[in-house]
Design a protein around this motif. Structure first.
Motif, PDB file in Angstrom:
ATOM      1  N   GLN A   1      -7.604   4.770  -8.622  1.00 15.94           N
ATOM      2  CA  GLN A   1      -6.807   4.741  -7.406  1.00 15.94           C
ATOM      3  C   GLN A   1      -7.182   3.469  -6.666  1.00 15.94           C
ATOM      4  OE1 GLN A   1      -6.839   8.403  -5.140  1.00 15.94           O
ATOM      5  NE2 GLN A   1      -7.311   9.591  -6.964  1.00 15.94           N
TER       6      GLN A   1
ATOM      7  N   GLU B   1       0.827  -1.203   0.000  1.00 17.58           N
ATOM      8  CA  GLU B   1       0.000   0.000   0.000  1.00 17.58           C
ATOM      9  C   GLU B   1       0.864   1.258   0.000  1.00 17.58           C
ATOM     10  OE1 GLU B   1      -2.639  -0.308   3.320  1.00 17.58           O
ATOM     11  OE2 GLU B   1      -4.208  -1.237   2.104  1.00 17.58           O
ATOM     12  N   LYS B   2       1.948   1.236   0.762  1.00 21.71           N
ATOM     13  CA  LYS B   2       2.840   2.391   0.790  1.00 21.71           C
ATOM     14  C   LYS B   2       3.493   2.603  -0.575  1.00 21.71           C
ATOM     15  CE  LYS B   2       6.901   4.286   3.141  1.00 21.71           C
ATOM     16  NZ  LYS B   2       7.942   4.050   4.184  1.00 21.71           N
TER      17      LYS B   2
ATOM     18  N   LYS C   1       0.895   3.882  -2.980  1.00 23.46           N
ATOM     19  CA  LYS C   1       0.578   5.297  -2.745  1.00 23.46           C
ATOM     20  C   LYS C   1       1.677   6.191  -3.284  1.00 23.46           C
ATOM     21  CE  LYS C   1      -0.912   8.503   0.845  1.00 23.46           C
ATOM     22  NZ  LYS C   1      -1.236   8.678   2.282  1.00 23.46           N
ATOM     23  N   GLU C   2       2.937   5.782  -3.034  1.00 18.53           N
ATOM     24  CA  GLU C   2       4.057   6.580  -3.554  1.00 18.53           C
ATOM     25  C   GLU C   2       4.046   6.580  -5.079  1.00 18.53           C
ATOM     26  OE1 GLU C   2       7.433   4.743  -1.804  1.00 18.53           O
ATOM     27  OE2 GLU C   2       7.207   5.760   0.130  1.00 18.53           O
TER      28      GLU C   2
ATOM     29  N   TYR D   1      -3.135  12.084  -9.870  1.00 13.96           N
ATOM     30  CA  TYR D   1      -3.443  11.580  -8.536  1.00 13.96           C
ATOM     31  C   TYR D   1      -4.256  12.608  -7.739  1.00 13.96           C
ATOM     32  CZ  TYR D   1      -2.758   9.950  -3.763  1.00 13.96           C
ATOM     33  OH  TYR D   1      -2.956   9.535  -2.465  1.00 13.96           O
ATOM     34  N   CYS D   2      -5.310  12.132  -7.125  1.00 17.75           N
ATOM     35  CA  CYS D   2      -6.192  12.960  -6.283  1.00 17.75           C
ATOM     36  C   CYS D   2      -6.897  14.062  -7.066  1.00 17.75           C
ATOM     37  CB  CYS D   2      -5.430  13.574  -5.101  1.00 17.75           C
ATOM     38  SG  CYS D   2      -5.079  12.395  -3.790  1.00 17.75           S
TER      39      CYS D   2
ATOM     40  N   SER E   1      -6.523   0.442  -3.839  1.00 17.83           N
ATOM     41  CA  SER E   1      -5.912   0.056  -2.574  1.00 17.83           C
ATOM     42  C   SER E   1      -6.141  -1.424  -2.357  1.00 17.83           C
ATOM     43  CB  SER E   1      -6.521   0.856  -1.414  1.00 17.83           C
ATOM     44  OG  SER E   1      -6.084   0.357  -0.172  1.00 17.83           O
TER      45      SER E   1
ATOM     46  N   ALA F   1       1.372   6.166  -6.985  1.00 23.22           N
ATOM     47  CA  ALA F   1       0.233   6.958  -7.444  1.00 23.22           C
ATOM     48  C   ALA F   1       0.494   8.446  -7.298  1.00 23.22           C
ATOM     49  CB  ALA F   1      -1.026   6.564  -6.672  1.00 23.22           C
ATOM     50  N   GLN F   2       1.173   8.829  -6.214  1.00 26.16           N
ATOM     51  CA  GLN F   2       1.424  10.248  -5.986  1.00 26.16           C
ATOM     52  C   GLN F   2       2.371  10.833  -7.025  1.00 26.16           C
ATOM     53  OE1 GLN F   2       2.677  10.164  -1.870  1.00 26.16           O
ATOM     54  NE2 GLN F   2       0.699  10.887  -1.168  1.00 26.16           N
TER      55      GLN F   2
END
Length: 258
Positions: free
Chosen positions: A220, A106-107, A110-111, A119-120, A222, A113-114
């Motif tokens: 996105q 997950e980490k 997330k990295e 992203y977001c 998870s 995706a960022q």
């Protein structure tokens, strides 16, 4: 008169057998779960999971009884007590490893995706606002050939265009510029580098709408939750130099931008 031979403790033997069979039975049950009702399979799993503890209890009682009555099977009793403890340690190690792997994945996700430009960035939802403004002439057809335009822009022209269009530039490189216009996020991409941008981005996928226009889709995802799908509208400047992505769904804002 010959000395009577000591009998084997049935409790020690039974406890040891339960302990030995339980992991094999649990593994075997996974091969047939699809044939069973969920409630039945859950009940079987509970029974099989309890077998080592039942075996340990029987082994403890059998070991105590064997010592009092001088019966054989003390080694089986001790093994019947030790095996469930070993199973418990193994289960804890496996569970901790799985949690560690999930958290790590997950980490990393997330990295990853960022590092994506989208992203977001909230997707387009609902009907567009101010539909009296026609933005279809700026939309990108799905069959658009990004390699065909002759008016390719340079890195300097990208910077100049972004400065002239955006209220604030938050990030810029040789391929694209990110910033805000009327509080909406806009991404301006050199049209000759658009395919490279899609290939380099970790989330963006070139897709199309039902009416034949190109859009950017991204998810996105998870490990512990379902993927959230988003869509960004695509536009191109009239001179075929830049692709503009935004989550703005206000046709007046889009018209004012161009």
């Amino acid at each position: 008169m010959a000395e009577q031979k000591a009998k084997l403790s049935k409790l020690c033997l039974t406890g040891f057998i339960l302990d030995v069979l339980s992991p094999f039975a649990l593994a075997l049950s996974t091969c047939f779960f699809w044939r069973l009702d969920n409630a039945v399979y859950f009940t079987i799993l509970v029974v099989l999971a309890c077998m080592p503890f039942i075996g340990m209890i029987l082994s403890i009682i059998g070991l105590v009884t064997a010592r009092k009555k001088g019966r054989k099977g003390k080694g089986l009793g001790i093994a019947g007590i030790v095996l469930p403890a070993v199973y418990a340690v193994v289960v804890v190690i496996i569970f901790a490893s799985m949690v560690f792997m999930i958290k790590g994945a997950e980490k990393a996700g997330k990295e990853r995706a960022q590092s994506s430009d989208v992203y977001c960035l909230d997707g387009i939802t609902g009907l567009p606002e101010n539909t009296q403004y026609n933005v279809s002439r700026y939309r990108v057809p799905y069959d658009y050939d990004f390699d065909s335009p002759d008016a390719f822009a340079s890195e300097a022209e990208l910077s100049s265009y972004a400065e002239s269009k955006l209220d604030e530039i938050t990030d810029i490189n040789s391929i694209r510029a990110k910033g805000t216009y009327q509080e909406y996020v806009f991404i301006i991409i050199r049209i000759d580098r658009f395919n490279q941008w899609v290939a380099d981005d970790h989330l963006a996928t070139f897709d199309h709408t039902n009416d034949g226009y190109g859009v950017i889709s991204y998810k996105q995802t998870s490990i512990t939750s379902s993927a959230a799908s988003h869509r960004l509208n695509m536009y191109k400047d009239p001179l075929d130099r830049f692709i503009i992505l935004t989550n703005c769904n206000d046709n007046k804002v889009i018209t004012d931008f161009f």
